[in-house]
Design a protein around this motif. Structure first.
Motif, PDB file in Angstrom:
ATOM      1  N   ALA A  24       0.685  -1.187  -0.152  1.00 60.99           N
ATOM      2  CA  ALA A  24      -0.103  -0.025   0.189  1.00 60.99           C
ATOM      3  C   ALA A  24       1.018   1.162   0.039  1.00 60.99           C
ATOM      4  O   ALA A  24       0.500   2.328  -0.489  1.00 60.99           O
ATOM      5  CB  ALA A  24      -0.860   0.052   1.425  1.00 60.99           C
ATOM      6  N   ARG A  25       2.224   1.395   0.485  1.00 60.75           N
ATOM      7  CA  ARG A  25       2.873   2.505   0.651  1.00 60.75           C
ATOM      8  C   ARG A  25       4.212   2.447  -0.362  1.00 60.75           C
ATOM      9  O   ARG A  25       4.891   3.229  -0.259  1.00 60.75           O
ATOM     10  CB  ARG A  25       3.340   2.345   2.036  1.00 60.75           C
ATOM     11  CG  ARG A  25       4.433   1.452   2.480  1.00 60.75           C
ATOM     12  CD  ARG A  25       4.721   1.872   3.583  1.00 60.75           C
ATOM     13  NE  ARG A  25       5.885   0.906   4.500  1.00 60.75           N
ATOM     14  CZ  ARG A  25       5.897   0.103   5.365  1.00 60.75           C
ATOM     15  NH1 ARG A  25       4.725   0.294   6.116  1.00 60.75           N
ATOM     16  NH2 ARG A  25       6.528  -0.591   5.794  1.00 60.75           N
ATOM     17  N   THR A  26       4.199   1.417  -1.161  1.00 62.18           N
ATOM     18  CA  THR A  26       5.364   1.468  -2.289  1.00 62.18           C
ATOM     19  C   THR A  26       5.060   2.381  -3.176  1.00 62.18           C
ATOM     20  O   THR A  26       6.014   2.991  -3.750  1.00 62.18           O
ATOM     21  CB  THR A  26       5.145  -0.029  -2.994  1.00 62.18           C
ATOM     22  OG1 THR A  26       5.370  -1.045  -2.186  1.00 62.18           O
ATOM     23  CG2 THR A  26       6.104  -0.116  -4.141  1.00 62.18           C
ATOM     24  N   VAL A  27       3.954   2.840  -3.512  1.00 63.07           N
ATOM     25  CA  VAL A  27       3.449   3.982  -4.501  1.00 63.07           C
ATOM     26  C   VAL A  27       3.050   5.153  -4.006  1.00 63.07           C
ATOM     27  O   VAL A  27       1.843   5.003  -3.322  1.00 63.07           O
ATOM     28  CB  VAL A  27       2.783   3.336  -5.740  1.00 63.07           C
ATOM     29  CG1 VAL A  27       2.344   4.445  -6.871  1.00 63.07           C
ATOM     30  CG2 VAL A  27       3.526   1.923  -6.447  1.00 63.07           C
ATOM     31  N   MET A  30       5.051   8.156  -8.085  1.00 64.83           N
ATOM     32  CA  MET A  30       6.579   7.644  -7.294  1.00 64.83           C
ATOM     33  C   MET A  30       6.432   6.152  -6.925  1.00 64.83           C
ATOM     34  O   MET A  30       5.482   5.844  -6.227  1.00 64.83           O
ATOM     35  CB  MET A  30       7.001   8.817  -6.199  1.00 64.83           C
ATOM     36  CG  MET A  30       8.222   8.267  -5.535  1.00 64.83           C
ATOM     37  SD  MET A  30       8.464   9.437  -4.319  1.00 64.83           S
ATOM     38  CE  MET A  30       9.359  10.579  -5.118  1.00 64.83           C
ATOM     39  N   ASN A  31       7.191   5.529  -7.494  1.00 70.09           N
ATOM     40  CA  ASN A  31       7.641   4.248  -7.018  1.00 70.09           C
ATOM     41  C   ASN A  31       8.773   4.095  -6.109  1.00 70.09           C
ATOM     42  O   ASN A  31       9.727   4.446  -6.545  1.00 70.09           O
ATOM     43  CB  ASN A  31       7.465   3.079  -8.082  1.00 70.09           C
ATOM     44  CG  ASN A  31       7.728   1.598  -7.709  1.00 70.09           C
ATOM     45  OD1 ASN A  31       8.505   1.199  -6.581  1.00 70.09           O
ATOM     46  ND2 ASN A  31       6.799   0.893  -8.040  1.00 70.09           N
ATOM     47  N   MET A  58      12.562   3.603  -7.086  1.00 67.68           N
ATOM     48  CA  MET A  58      13.087   4.851  -6.969  1.00 67.68           C
ATOM     49  C   MET A  58      12.637   5.630  -8.556  1.00 67.68           C
ATOM     50  O   MET A  58      13.705   6.032  -9.178  1.00 67.68           O
ATOM     51  CB  MET A  58      14.510   5.263  -6.915  1.00 67.68           C
ATOM     52  CG  MET A  58      14.954   4.851  -5.335  1.00 67.68           C
ATOM     53  SD  MET A  58      16.573   5.201  -4.757  1.00 67.68           S
ATOM     54  CE  MET A  58      16.564   7.003  -4.925  1.00 67.68           C
ATOM     55  N   SER A  59      11.380   5.376  -8.979  1.00 66.10           N
ATOM     56  CA  SER A  59      11.092   5.842 -10.292  1.00 66.10           C
ATOM     57  C   SER A  59      10.087   6.785  -9.990  1.00 66.10           C
ATOM     58  O   SER A  59       9.218   6.655  -9.222  1.00 66.10           O
ATOM     59  CB  SER A  59      10.676   4.793 -11.212  1.00 66.10           C
ATOM     60  OG  SER A  59       9.560   3.969 -10.843  1.00 66.10           O
ATOM     61  N   VAL A  60       9.767   7.832 -10.998  1.00 63.89           N
ATOM     62  CA  VAL A  60       9.047   8.921 -11.021  1.00 63.89           C
ATOM     63  C   VAL A  60       8.260   8.957 -12.472  1.00 63.89           C
ATOM     64  O   VAL A  60       9.220   9.015 -13.389  1.00 63.89           O
ATOM     65  CB  VAL A  60       9.601  10.068 -10.678  1.00 63.89           C
ATOM     66  CG1 VAL A  60       8.516  11.349 -10.663  1.00 63.89           C
ATOM     67  CG2 VAL A  60       9.903  10.222  -9.198  1.00 63.89           C
ATOM     68  N   THR A  61       7.127   8.910 -12.783  1.00 60.79           N
ATOM     69  CA  THR A  61       6.298   9.453 -13.969  1.00 60.79           C
ATOM     70  C   THR A  61       5.519  10.354 -13.714  1.00 60.79           C
ATOM     71  O   THR A  61       4.879  10.712 -12.510  1.00 60.79           O
ATOM     72  CB  THR A  61       5.734   8.216 -14.520  1.00 60.79           C
ATOM     73  OG1 THR A  61       4.584   7.875 -13.370  1.00 60.79           O
ATOM     74  CG2 THR A  61       6.557   6.766 -14.614  1.00 60.79           C
ATOM     75  N   PHE A 103      14.943  12.989  -5.867  1.00 62.13           N
ATOM     76  CA  PHE A 103      13.986  11.861  -5.581  1.00 62.13           C
ATOM     77  C   PHE A 103      13.637  12.199  -3.959  1.00 62.13           C
ATOM     78  O   PHE A 103      12.558  12.048  -3.793  1.00 62.13           O
ATOM     79  CB  PHE A 103      14.444  10.531  -5.907  1.00 62.13           C
ATOM     80  CG  PHE A 103      13.663   9.306  -5.637  1.00 62.13           C
ATOM     81  CD1 PHE A 103      12.486   9.023  -6.597  1.00 62.13           C
ATOM     82  CD2 PHE A 103      13.688   8.876  -4.341  1.00 62.13           C
ATOM     83  CE1 PHE A 103      11.649   8.037  -6.300  1.00 62.13           C
ATOM     84  CE2 PHE A 103      12.686   7.783  -3.992  1.00 62.13           C
ATOM     85  CZ  PHE A 103      11.677   7.308  -5.041  1.00 62.13           C
ATOM     86  N   LEU A 104      14.620  12.054  -3.020  1.00 62.53           N
ATOM     87  CA  LEU A 104      14.374  12.380  -1.677  1.00 62.53           C
ATOM     88  C   LEU A 104      13.596  13.472  -1.404  1.00 62.53           C
ATOM     89  O   LEU A 104      12.560  13.634  -0.564  1.00 62.53           O
ATOM     90  CB  LEU A 104      15.676  12.257  -0.951  1.00 62.53           C
ATOM     91  CG  LEU A 104      16.299  10.909  -1.014  1.00 62.53           C
ATOM     92  CD1 LEU A 104      17.651  10.753  -0.094  1.00 62.53           C
ATOM     93  CD2 LEU A 104      15.651   9.847  -0.651  1.00 62.53           C
TER      94      LEU A 104
END
Length: 221
Positions: free
Chosen positions: A125-128, A136-137, A141-144, A157-158
């Motif tokens: 539930a908190r991965t994305v 954000m995943n 560590m990916s962002v779309t 990212f942080l």
């Protein structure tokens, strides 16, 4: 079995816990200071952290705060018996549980298994994180943005993760520096402005609002 990071400067307690957890099948990693604990946290990627409050170099509550700036890994604080303020501050800083020293290994194991069960149940539930067109995943560590991947540095990212986890909250530049770089880093406040500029270029200008005289706010709607 889960990997446990034990951050404890008392050799007797550390060795006792280490041997007992190994006997129970846990993989263990040891650290004696707050600074070493943070280094081992980054390099070993533990599943759970046992963290003493009173540590040399960097105290346990500051270690916890830095861990929480980038991770939701379960943390159990070891506090001195009767130190209520440490328990309150620890829970307010994001600790999952606490245990007062001296403790029985059976109690520690019960608390560890309980927080690990909760962590495993809520992990997906908190991965994305998703706000409007921004997703954000955390694991990858990916962002779309609108489905298009954006390359980001670790600091970008942080900082974005900090904003997305605190939508509509006004954060000062000092708050952001403390969360990302830590209290003992001498980062100029203008560095925050520079990275906010980078983020606005990548995700769009209308997510991060400047609050004059106060700092920045991530706009949720």
């Amino acid at each position: 079995m889960a990997k446990v990071l034990i951050v404890e400067d008392d050799d007797g307690i550390s060795e006792f816990v280490n041997l007992e957890l190994k006997h129970e099948g846990f993989e263990t990693v040891l650290a004696k200071t707050g600074r070493e604990g943070l280094e081992k946290f980054e390099s070993e990627n533990p599943d759970i952290v046992l963290l003493d409050v009173m540590l040399p170099e960097i105290n346990g509550l500051e270690v916890l705060r830095r861990i929480r700036a980038k991770s939701n890994v379960p943390v159990i604080l070891e506090t001195a018996r009767g130190e209520t303020i440490d328990k309150i501050n620890g829970l307010n800083s994001g600790a999952d549980d606490y245990i007062a020293k001296p403790f029985e290994i059976e109690e520690l194991l019960a608390r560890m298994n309980a927080v690990l069960r909760r962590a495993n149940a809520s992990k997906s539930a908190r991965t994305v994180l998703k706000i409007r067109d921004l997703e954000m995943n955390i694991d990858s560590m990916s962002v779309t943005v609108k489905g298009v991947a954006e390359n980001m540095s670790k600091t970008e990212f942080l900082m974005l993760k900090l904003f997305m986890e605190n939508p509509e909250k006004v954060m000062s530049r000092d708050d952001i520096i403390d969360a990302i770089w830590g209290k003992d880093h001498f980062i100029d406040v203008n560095t925050v402005d520079v990275y906010v500029g980078y983020l606005r270029t990548k995700i769009g200008p209308d997510y991060i609002k400047t609050v004059r005289g106060a700092g920045y706010k991530f706009v949720e709607k």
